[in-house]
Scaffold this motif. Structure first.
Motif, PDB file in Angstrom:
ATOM      1  N   LEU A  28       0.754  -1.218   0.138  1.00  0.00           N
ATOM      2  CA  LEU A  28       0.088  -0.017   0.027  1.00  0.00           C
ATOM      3  C   LEU A  28       0.794   1.521  -0.141  1.00  0.00           C
ATOM      4  CD1 LEU A  28      -2.756  -0.843   2.751  1.00  0.00           C
ATOM      5  CD2 LEU A  28      -3.067  -0.956   0.225  1.00  0.00           C
ATOM      6  N   SER A  29       0.411   2.331  -0.792  1.00  0.00           N
ATOM      7  CA  SER A  29       1.007   3.711  -0.430  1.00  0.00           C
ATOM      8  C   SER A  29       0.861   4.218   1.185  1.00  0.00           C
ATOM      9  CB  SER A  29       0.341   4.444  -1.383  1.00  0.00           C
ATOM     10  OG  SER A  29      -0.884   5.174  -1.150  1.00  0.00           O
ATOM     11  N   LYS A  30       1.779   5.118   1.223  1.00  0.00           N
ATOM     12  CA  LYS A  30       1.521   5.736   2.384  1.00  0.00           C
ATOM     13  C   LYS A  30       0.027   6.295   2.699  1.00  0.00           C
ATOM     14  CE  LYS A  30       5.475   4.933   4.012  1.00  0.00           C
ATOM     15  NZ  LYS A  30       5.713   4.007   5.007  1.00  0.00           N
ATOM     16  N   SER A  31      -0.549   6.744   1.622  1.00  0.00           N
ATOM     17  CA  SER A  31      -1.704   7.348   1.764  1.00  0.00           C
ATOM     18  C   SER A  31      -2.905   6.323   2.178  1.00  0.00           C
ATOM     19  CB  SER A  31      -1.996   8.281   0.305  1.00  0.00           C
ATOM     20  OG  SER A  31      -3.461   8.540   0.537  1.00  0.00           O
ATOM     21  N   ASP A  32      -2.731   5.285   1.254  1.00  0.00           N
ATOM     22  CA  ASP A  32      -3.644   4.085   1.545  1.00  0.00           C
ATOM     23  C   ASP A  32      -3.505   3.659   2.993  1.00  0.00           C
ATOM     24  OD1 ASP A  32      -4.737   4.212  -1.133  1.00  0.00           O
ATOM     25  OD2 ASP A  32      -3.748   2.519  -1.972  1.00  0.00           O
ATOM     26  N   GLN A  33      -2.382   3.513   3.856  1.00  0.00           N
ATOM     27  CA  GLN A  33      -2.101   3.187   4.844  1.00  0.00           C
ATOM     28  C   GLN A  33      -2.726   3.842   5.957  1.00  0.00           C
ATOM     29  OE1 GLN A  33       1.899   1.912   5.964  1.00  0.00           O
ATOM     30  NE2 GLN A  33       2.569   1.529   3.723  1.00  0.00           N
ATOM     31  N   ARG A  34      -2.600   5.262   5.588  1.00  0.00           N
ATOM     32  CA  ARG A  34      -3.383   6.182   6.665  1.00  0.00           C
ATOM     33  C   ARG A  34      -4.735   5.955   6.605  1.00  0.00           C
ATOM     34  NH1 ARG A  34       0.771   9.464   4.617  1.00  0.00           N
ATOM     35  NH2 ARG A  34      -0.643  10.469   3.134  1.00  0.00           N
ATOM     36  N   ARG A  35      -5.171   5.790   5.389  1.00  0.00           N
ATOM     37  CA  ARG A  35      -6.750   5.546   5.166  1.00  0.00           C
ATOM     38  C   ARG A  35      -7.197   4.112   5.962  1.00  0.00           C
ATOM     39  NH1 ARG A  35     -10.269   5.645  -0.500  1.00  0.00           N
ATOM     40  NH2 ARG A  35     -12.096   5.682   0.459  1.00  0.00           N
ATOM     41  N   ALA A  36      -6.343   3.049   5.486  1.00  0.00           N
ATOM     42  CA  ALA A  36      -6.557   1.818   6.105  1.00  0.00           C
ATOM     43  C   ALA A  36      -6.406   1.743   7.538  1.00  0.00           C
ATOM     44  CB  ALA A  36      -5.751   0.882   5.479  1.00  0.00           C
ATOM     45  N   ALA A  37      -5.564   2.556   8.142  1.00  0.00           N
ATOM     46  CA  ALA A  37      -5.280   2.722   9.344  1.00  0.00           C
ATOM     47  C   ALA A  37      -6.641   2.984  10.343  1.00  0.00           C
ATOM     48  CB  ALA A  37      -4.101   3.459  10.087  1.00  0.00           C
ATOM     49  N   LYS A  38      -7.375   3.805   9.699  1.00  0.00           N
ATOM     50  CA  LYS A  38      -8.651   4.420  10.126  1.00  0.00           C
ATOM     51  C   LYS A  38      -9.597   3.205  10.398  1.00  0.00           C
ATOM     52  CE  LYS A  38      -8.083   9.054   8.417  1.00  0.00           C
ATOM     53  NZ  LYS A  38      -8.658   9.820   7.319  1.00  0.00           N
ATOM     54  N   PHE A  39      -9.467   2.309   9.703  1.00  0.00           N
ATOM     55  CA  PHE A  39     -10.567   1.045   9.896  1.00  0.00           C
ATOM     56  C   PHE A  39     -10.228   0.339  11.358  1.00  0.00           C
ATOM     57  CE2 PHE A  39     -10.344   0.257   4.850  1.00  0.00           C
ATOM     58  CZ  PHE A  39     -11.092   1.277   4.653  1.00  0.00           C
ATOM     59  N   PHE A  40      -9.155   0.456  11.746  1.00  0.00           N
ATOM     60  CA  PHE A  40      -8.695  -0.257  13.102  1.00  0.00           C
ATOM     61  C   PHE A  40      -9.856   0.589  14.135  1.00  0.00           C
ATOM     62  CE2 PHE A  40      -5.194  -1.666  10.842  1.00  0.00           C
ATOM     63  CZ  PHE A  40      -4.873  -3.014  11.572  1.00  0.00           C
ATOM     64  N   LYS A  41      -9.791   1.975  13.965  1.00  0.00           N
ATOM     65  CA  LYS A  41     -10.712   2.596  14.974  1.00  0.00           C
ATOM     66  C   LYS A  41     -12.052   2.639  14.935  1.00  0.00           C
ATOM     67  CE  LYS A  41     -10.658   6.877  17.658  1.00  0.00           C
ATOM     68  NZ  LYS A  41      -9.692   8.212  17.752  1.00  0.00           N
ATOM     69  N   ASP A  42     -12.630   2.575  13.670  1.00  0.00           N
ATOM     70  CA  ASP A  42     -13.906   2.783  13.189  1.00  0.00           C
ATOM     71  C   ASP A  42     -14.021   1.808  11.956  1.00  0.00           C
ATOM     72  OD1 ASP A  42     -16.281   3.698  12.275  1.00  0.00           O
ATOM     73  OD2 ASP A  42     -15.764   5.505  11.628  1.00  0.00           O
ATOM     74  N   PRO A  43     -14.464   0.479  12.209  1.00  0.00           N
ATOM     75  CA  PRO A  43     -14.635  -0.546  11.336  1.00  0.00           C
ATOM     76  C   PRO A  43     -15.912  -0.160  10.400  1.00  0.00           C
ATOM     77  CG  PRO A  43     -14.444  -1.609  13.524  1.00  0.00           C
ATOM     78  CD  PRO A  43     -14.281   0.110  13.671  1.00  0.00           C
ATOM     79  N   ASP A  44     -17.022   0.729  10.962  1.00  0.00           N
ATOM     80  CA  ASP A  44     -18.056   0.891  10.072  1.00  0.00           C
ATOM     81  C   ASP A  44     -17.453   1.850   8.887  1.00  0.00           C
ATOM     82  OD1 ASP A  44     -20.018  -0.206  11.412  1.00  0.00           O
ATOM     83  OD2 ASP A  44     -20.081   1.398  12.925  1.00  0.00           O
ATOM     84  N   MET A  45     -16.108   2.428   9.040  1.00  0.00           N
ATOM     85  CA  MET A  45     -15.803   3.426   7.728  1.00  0.00           C
ATOM     86  C   MET A  45     -15.377   2.146   6.770  1.00  0.00           C
ATOM     87  SD  MET A  45     -12.472   5.658   7.688  1.00  0.00           S
ATOM     88  CE  MET A  45     -13.247   7.104   9.007  1.00  0.00           C
TER      89      MET A  45
END
Length: 100
Positions: free
Chosen positions: A51-68
């Motif tokens: 993943l790109s760094k941008s994709d990693q930042r976006r995917a990291a948000k899923f850990f906190k908010d699985p609904d996202m």
């Protein structure tokens, strides 16, 4: 071919030398019993290779908010669909390489 490149990158990087990134940090902050430095570091190394760094930042948000994650998966947006395809590839690779 991608999987063999991924395996070669693991060898080149070394199993314990990855720097903390967005995925690693988010993983460790979940408070789940399975979230430990070894597993989260492994998942981060896979993220670094897929993943790109941008994709990693976006995917990291899923850990906190699985609904996202569900919202992105269900989205009709072309950019969300492209991201979801990359995310699924990352998730599958992480599961293959990081499961005990």
């Amino acid at each position: 071919m991608k999987i063999s490149l991924l395996a070669a990158a693991f060898v080149a990087l070394g199993a314990s030398q990855a720097l903390a990134g967005a995925i690693d940090s988010a993983c460790l902050k979940t408070g789940r019993s399975a979230a430990n430095r070894e597993l989260c570091g492994c998942v981060q190394r896979v993220a670094d290779m897929t993943l790109s760094k941008s994709d990693q930042r976006r995917a990291a948000k899923f850990f906190k908010d699985p609904d996202m994650a569900q919202q992105v998966r269900m989205s009709d947006s072309a950019s969300d669909e492209a991201f979801w395809a990359r995310y699924k590839q990352f998730a599958g690779a992480a599961e293959n390489y990081c499961s005990n």
